[in-house]
Design an enzyme around this catalytic site. Structure first.
Site, PDB file in Angstrom:
ATOM      1  N   GLU A 157      -0.522   3.860   2.411  1.00 48.42           N
ATOM      2  CA  GLU A 157      -1.445   4.549   1.021  1.00 48.42           C
ATOM      3  C   GLU A 157      -0.227   5.216   0.230  1.00 48.42           C
ATOM      4  O   GLU A 157      -0.204   6.425  -0.438  1.00 48.42           O
ATOM      5  CB  GLU A 157      -2.160   5.367   1.882  1.00 48.42           C
ATOM      6  CG  GLU A 157      -3.664   5.003   2.276  1.00 48.42           C
ATOM      7  CD  GLU A 157      -4.275   6.503   3.041  1.00 48.42           C
ATOM      8  OE1 GLU A 157      -5.815   6.635   3.049  1.00 48.42           O
ATOM      9  OE2 GLU A 157      -3.318   7.462   3.283  1.00 48.42           O
ATOM     10  N   GLU A 314      -8.830   1.425   6.746  1.00 49.61           N
ATOM     11  CA  GLU A 314      -9.291   2.414   6.883  1.00 49.61           C
ATOM     12  C   GLU A 314     -10.703   3.329   6.674  1.00 49.61           C
ATOM     13  O   GLU A 314     -10.890   3.324   5.882  1.00 49.61           O
ATOM     14  CB  GLU A 314      -8.252   3.585   6.898  1.00 49.61           C
ATOM     15  CG  GLU A 314      -6.529   3.989   7.256  1.00 49.61           C
ATOM     16  CD  GLU A 314      -5.543   4.439   7.423  1.00 49.61           C
ATOM     17  OE1 GLU A 314      -6.238   6.066   6.655  1.00 49.61           O
ATOM     18  OE2 GLU A 314      -4.910   4.354   7.026  1.00 49.61           O
TER      19      GLU A 314
END
Length: 672
Positions: A157, A314
């Site tokens: 991320e 995710e």
């Protein structure tokens, strides 16, 4: 092959991948063996490891210890589970920030942020890069030829917390970026409009990042800093890829954050660098319509992938831990959410994380294996989802079809939501979501495209609140209309060019001629004010002193200071039609408006059953198509579609019944 080239995306394996993040460093070796066995029971076939492994692999400078990671990789490999191998660089270990506090990030008020969380590093720090890339090189050298490695996972991320850093290393890198972009200081002054407020620069050394000031800041300075920051992290990503490529030819990616609360990276510029487009997405209950935002994010991720299959890296089986109210999912909801992503192009569904943590900031984040263990509703639904995805394996590689394109821009998002704007009551993503939601509620599938992207083949193009747009990007829309296309443009579009320079002569600037309207002045409305249109709709938040040049008026404001002024117009431009909406409508009225526009453009839903609570999305491959019917309602529905239903294995003759909260996927042997 890059994901956006239009060819087939390299993927981890045939079928729909089912996976998770796994953090074995939180558990003992005995638990590792239990976990691998349970993964096999659940049908998990792709596991991400070493995402936050730096402090486990390297206890100090040059002190690498791969023993535990070796064991975990061999356990997974022995079970036939493929690995999405993290480079481990997401968070620096304490020894590094202790020895080199200069790597720590600085925020806009000039203060430093410290270790104890994650991503406590500055993207421009040469010291951080040196140590991080040394770790990547060591990991790639050790595992680059391992047969279990299906995918490389760079960092994690990127930019979630540290995208914008204001320290001296960032300032120096920003100045270098500006010199490459503008070449001369005079060109920068022209682009930034520094004649305003005596801001003219005489030397590159005078330029700082847009630190907080006593007043509002130079808008172009902040926009260029966003551009720089996105490019700087992308350059860091390239550095990790270069280190990996010395030892491995396995596809490389990182997990994007295409979601409502993360906006600092321009993923249109990142996408061509990815071997596989991957995204993280979590339902955001701070939004009015979290499920609609899920669909939007999935469609946008598919847009980044150029229409090719992509990976949901995710998601959550139930509640997250970082919202004010962390809502648990209802039974069946996480299966429904997961298959919504598959319907919109995902060829892999993965979750954070495998086993719920017992310590740390995310201990109350849901997982595939919850604190309650295998005797739990979440675990049983995990196992069922694994079985469903296995039954849907043949869907992999097919593509979503859409007749509607929606133009979306991260740069326009940055500019629209700047400090000095006509109204704080409207923001960019709010307007994008409103337009997208109206289309979704009509049962229409939407491709999300970048400004300037080809619009060939789309019956309808929607341009919501595209405040910042270059002349070349606007020309693509205008020519599409002139050549016979249909377009709907909403207010505050076409106003400024790529330097945030307002186009003169009347709004909406770049789209004025194609729309056949001219706006003299914006008239924002206070949040509590509602005004009526002569067509009966209630409008709010925004109005304009608008006159038509060649457009016809569809509806007008009927009261207040704007009484008699057009609010919605239609213009025949060349061989096509351009519509303009100059206000904010309530959801029902906006849906009706979009329905009229879509109908005239010849766009029809795949199914009459589609609506706000029922999604019907079609994926197509050579010789067959797959109708995904996702029922978000609390009642069973019947949808007219024939073929083989893949989840139950039953034949659908004429129609398929979808129970409340369930999903059905019907294979049809010939695609239209």
């Amino acid at each position: 092959m890059n994901a956006t080239t239009g060819g087939e995306t390299p993927f981890v394996h045939a079928g729909i991948a089912f996976g998770c993040d796994y953090n074995p460093e939180q558990w003992s070796p005995e638990v590792w063996r239990e976990d691998v066995e349970l993964m096999r029971q659940a049908g998990v076939d792709l596991v991400a490891v070493n995402i936050f492994g730096w402090s486990q692999l390297q206890r100090g400078p040059g002190e690498f210890d791969f023993a535990d990671l070796d064991t975990v990789i061999e356990l997974l490999h022995g079970a036939g589970i493929r690995i999405n191998l993290g480079t481990g660089t997401a968070s620096a270990p304490p020894w590094l920030s202790h020895a080199h506090p200069e790597i720590l990030p600085v925020v806009a008020d000039g203060t430093t942020r410290y270790p104890g969380g994650r991503q406590a590093w500055c993207p421009s720090s040469p010291v951080f890069r040196e140590h991080a890339l040394a770790l990547v090189d060591a990991v790639a050298e050790r595992y680059g030829s391992h047969p279990a490695i299906a995918l490389w996972h760079v960092s994690n991320e990127l930019g979630c917390h540290n995208a914008l850093c204001y320290d001296e290393a960032s300032a120096a890198a920003f100045r270098s970026w500006l010199q490459r972009r503008y070449i001369t200081i005079d060109a920068l002054n022209a682009a930034w409009g520094t004649s305003f407020w005596s801001q003219r620069y005489g030397d590159w050394a005078e330029i700082l990042p847009p630190l907080l000031t006593l007043s509002s800041r130079n808008p172009m300075q902040t926009i260029d800093f966003h551009r720089f920051s996105s490019d700087e992290l992308l350059d860091y990503y390239r550095g990790e890829v270069t280190a990996i490529r010395r030892h491995s030819s396995v596809p490389v990616t990182t997990n994007f954050m295409v979601t409502a609360h993360i906006r600092n990276l321009d993923y249109w510029s990142w996408a061509p660098e990815m071997d596989v487009i991957a995204n993280d997405h979590y339902l955001d209950h701070r939004l009015g319509e979290p499920v609609t935002e899920l669909s939007f994010a999935a469609d946008l991720t598919r847009g980044l992938s150029g229409g090719a299959p992509w990976l949901l890296m995710e998601s959550a089986t139930s509640a997250v831990n970082w919202q004010p109210y962390n809502i648990a999912k209802e039974p069946g909801e996480f299966t429904r959410n997961s298959l919504s992503h598959v319907a919109r192009g995902a060829d892999g569904i993965c979750f954070f994380q495998w086993r719920a943590s017992v310590q740390g900031s995310e201990k109350f984040h849901s997982a595939m294996l919850p604190h309650a263990g295998t005797d739990s509703a979440v675990w049983r639904e995990v196992v069922e989802l694994g079985s469903i995805l296995n039954r849907l394996g043949e869907v992999a590689g097919s593509r979503v079809v859409a007749d509607v394109a929606l133009v979306f821009s991260w740069e326009s998002w940055w500019a629209f939501d700047g400090e000095s704007r006509p109204s704080q009551g409207v923001d960019y993503l709010q307007q994008v979501h409103a337009s997208y939601g109206a289309l979704r509620d009509l049962g229409l599938t939407v491709d999300i495209v970048a400004p300037g992207a080809s619009l060939e083949g789309y019956r309808l193009v929607v341009v919501p609140a595209l405040y910042m747009v270059s002349d070349a990007q606007a020309t693509v829309v205008n020519e599409h209309i002139a050549q016979g296309g249909h377009a709907l443009v909403t207010f505050f579009s076409g106003i400024a060019d790529e330097d945030d320079r307002v186009r003169l002569g009347g709004y909406p600037g770049a789209f004025r001629d194609a729309l056949g309207v001219r706006v003299e002045e914006f008239v924002p409305l206070p949040p509590e004010v509602r005004v009526t249109l002569d067509s009966g709709e209630s409008a709010r938040l925004w109005g304009e002193r608008l006159s038509t040049t060649t457009a016809s008026v569809v509806s007008r404001f009927s009261e207040g200071a704007l009484a008699g002024i057009p609010a919605f117009t239609r213009n025949e431009h060349g061989a096509g039609v351009a519509w303009y909406l100059a206000t904010v409508l309530e959801a029902d009225a906006l849906r009706e408006l979009f329905g009229r526009v879509a109908s005239e453009a010849g766009v029809v839903p795949f199914s009459d059953a589609a609506g706000h609570d029922v999604e019907v999305v079609r994926r197509v491959a050579e010789g067959r198509s797959y109708a995904f019917v996702i029922n978000h309602s609390h009642s069973a529905i019947e949808v007219q579609v024939s073929g083989r239903e893949l989840i139950t294995g039953a034949d659908a003759v004429g129609s398929v019944t979808v129970p409340a909260g369930a999903v059905r996927v019907v294979r049809q042997e010939s695609a239209s």
